[in-house]
Structures are given as structure tokens and as C-alpha cells.
Design an enzyme around this catalytic site. Sequence first.
Site, PDB file in Angstrom:
ATOM      1  N   SER A 172       0.859  -1.185   0.000  1.00 27.57           N
ATOM      2  CA  SER A 172       0.000   0.000   0.000  1.00 27.57           C
ATOM      3  C   SER A 172       0.896   1.236   0.000  1.00 27.57           C
ATOM      4  CB  SER A 172      -0.952  -0.026   1.193  1.00 27.57           C
ATOM      5  OG  SER A 172      -1.890   1.028   1.108  1.00 27.57           O
ATOM      6  N   THR A 173       0.741   2.141   0.952  1.00 23.16           N
ATOM      7  CA  THR A 173       1.508   3.391   0.965  1.00 23.16           C
ATOM      8  C   THR A 173       3.009   3.105   0.951  1.00 23.16           C
ATOM      9  OG1 THR A 173      -0.254   4.352   2.299  1.00 23.16           O
ATOM     10  CG2 THR A 173       1.801   5.590   2.145  1.00 23.16           C
ATOM     11  N   HIS A 198      -2.517  -1.115  -3.435  1.00 22.31           N
ATOM     12  CA  HIS A 198      -3.628  -0.195  -3.272  1.00 22.31           C
ATOM     13  C   HIS A 198      -3.395   1.029  -4.137  1.00 22.31           C
ATOM     14  CE1 HIS A 198      -4.324  -1.992   1.023  1.00 22.31           C
ATOM     15  NE2 HIS A 198      -4.801  -2.768   0.068  1.00 22.31           N
ATOM     16  N   MET A 291      -0.328   1.235   5.250  1.00 17.32           N
ATOM     17  CA  MET A 291      -1.151   1.546   6.400  1.00 17.32           C
ATOM     18  C   MET A 291      -2.266   0.514   6.550  1.00 17.32           C
ATOM     19  SD  MET A 291      -1.878   3.579   8.942  1.00 17.32           S
ATOM     20  CE  MET A 291      -1.023   5.140   8.678  1.00 17.32           C
ATOM     21  N   ASP A 294      -4.687  -4.780   5.879  1.00 10.13           N
ATOM     22  CA  ASP A 294      -4.992  -5.613   4.723  1.00 10.13           C
ATOM     23  C   ASP A 294      -3.789  -6.488   4.392  1.00 10.13           C
ATOM     24  OD1 ASP A 294      -6.517  -6.592   2.609  1.00 10.13           O
ATOM     25  OD2 ASP A 294      -5.782  -5.083   1.206  1.00 10.13           O
TER      26      ASP A 294
END
Length: 359
Positions: A172-173, A198, A291, A294
Site C-alpha cells: 500500500s503506501t 492499493h 497503512m 490488509d
Amino acid sequence: MSTNKIKVLCVDDSALIRSVMTEIINSQPDMTVVGTAADPLVARDLIKVTHPDVLTLDVEMPRMDGLEFLEKLMRLRPMPVVMVSSLTERGSEIALRALELGAIDFVTKPRLGVRDGLLNYTELIAGKIRTAASARIIAARQPSAKAADVPQESLLRSPLLSTEKLIIIGASTGGTEAIREVLQPLPPDSPAVLIAQHMPGGFTKSFAQRLDSLCRIHVKEAEHGERVLPGYAYIAPGGFHLSLGRSGANYVAHLDQEPPVNRHRPSIDVLFDSAAKYAGKNAIGMLLTGMGKDGAEGLLRMRKAGAHTLAQDEASCVVFGMPREAIAIGAADEVAPLGEMCRRVLTHLRTFGERTNRV
């Protein structure tokens, strides 16, 4: 009034966007706009005065390009930056370049005139600003040539290794650069790689094209029903869940638009769960920076199904949330810094291949 609010400086040449961003940010109890600037030169002076915790930065502006300003900023005064990008092909390429230069994340500009949708943008933008405020600033790592610091001989001495083994990645991030760092050293005969990052729709195609130009394996957006082949990496398109399936003896990619899982589509858990079901011990699972949680439970299910699993360590993560959750529940066989992740995977694959050849 709290003195611990996240201080945000908004930089955009559109007065309307600056107004919308100010409204969104000031509506949150834990953040405040300390200034706005119509171009980077004004922003440079305001940074010295307001000392913001997070900068939101447009990508195309007069007097100085947003990317040029970002590059100077990350070299002279590194700070968390969230890019504000138009959803265009050029906009997506610029946003990805910004992440390469050190920006934490990006958002697409709110649709002006559609005030009913402001609440959705409020949640999205506020969440990204909070993440940026807590993120670790990591010096930009310029992509190297396709020849990477790994042995150049063929990885796969057994056909079984190329056709049965899979590498499954979630991020993600901070993940766009982390994924690049993992994929770049992979040899052309690497097992297939499936990736859930993401990322909103409209950006994953540019992301895949950029990686394809830098890697020795082929990188593409996944297509529904296509056969999953060695030497390829398949990225979940923004807005679609990617999962692994079987068609006879072949692995295939499956895309759907079922409801978000853990508030995400694509969801890493969806991909990891399918790998646990259809690949089992033939999969290698890797959970990178991001973050939230998931992918943590999915990585655990992969491990229980016999897969070898890795989580990125805290020191090399932009945001340690997802790997932290996975480590806490015992989902990771190995915890490794980003720079070691690919090497650990190749070592595991070579060990497996040697055992196969001895049988």
C-alpha cells in the site's frame, strides 16, 4: 484548541482547489491548514514561516513544475508530501514519478462543482494526510539499470520451478517504489508474480508500463481469465480484486468488482487467500509497506497452507502498519529489510530447485 494538530500547507495554482482543500482539511479535528500557495516559489517562503507537517502539492503549476519543486524539497528539506493529481495519463505518469522522488502518496483532484461528493473526498484526503504525517521519509532511490546486483545465471534449472512456483506481493503506501525494488533484480525466468497494490483506477496501467521498462521480467496489468506465465508480473487494475485461479494444469488470473475488503479494492487479503487455496506450498507471499491491516490475515492463511512468507521490516517501511500486523499474528516466516527481500526469495527458490533436482 489542541496544539497537536497536523499542520498542512496546500500548494495549487487553482484558487478553487485551494479553497476545497482548505475546507476538507479544516473540517477535521486533528489537522489544520497553516497556509496556501499558488505556486512553488510562494510555497518555499511559506514553508520557512509555517513549518508544516505535511505538504499537498499539485503536479502541474506555473513558474516551477511540481516535480522540480519536489525534487529540490526532498534534497534540501525532506518532509511528507501528498501529490494532488488530475486523473489523466500524463497525470498518472507524473504522480508515479513523484512517488519515485519521495512523495508519500497521491490523490486525484476532487471533481469541482459536485459538492455532494465532498464527504468522500474528505475521508480520502484526510486519511492520506494522516498517513503522510506518520510516515517515515526515505531518501529517493533512483531506479538502476535492468542488470541488478544478483547473479545473472538462469534461476530455474527445473521446469517445475518456473511453472508451479508463484510470488505473491501485497503493498500500500510506499509500495510503488518497494515493488520496483523487489521486481527489478528478478531474472527473466522468474516464476510468475501477482501483485495487489492499493492504487486507484487509471494509475495501474502507467505503473505497470513503468515497471516493465525497468525490469527484466515483463510487467502488465492483469486481465480476467488470462493464463499466469513465468517471467511475467501481473498487477491488479485499480478498482478490481485480483485473485488466483486454476484452469486444468494452468494458473489463471481472475478479476472482479465484488465489494471492497478491508476498505480496499484491490484487496491484498483477496489475492493472498486465493494463493493459499490454489497454490499452497508453491507460493511465496510477501507483504510490504502500507497503512492498516490488509494482507495480514491472508499472509497467515498462506503460511498455514505451506507457503513461504515474508514481511518487510520496520526500518525500511514508509508505513509499517500492514507488516506489523502480519508479524504480530505470526504470519511471517521471515522479516527482512526491503533491500534483502528479493535476495531472500531467490535463495528460497534456488534451495527448492536444488531439492527438486536431487529427487
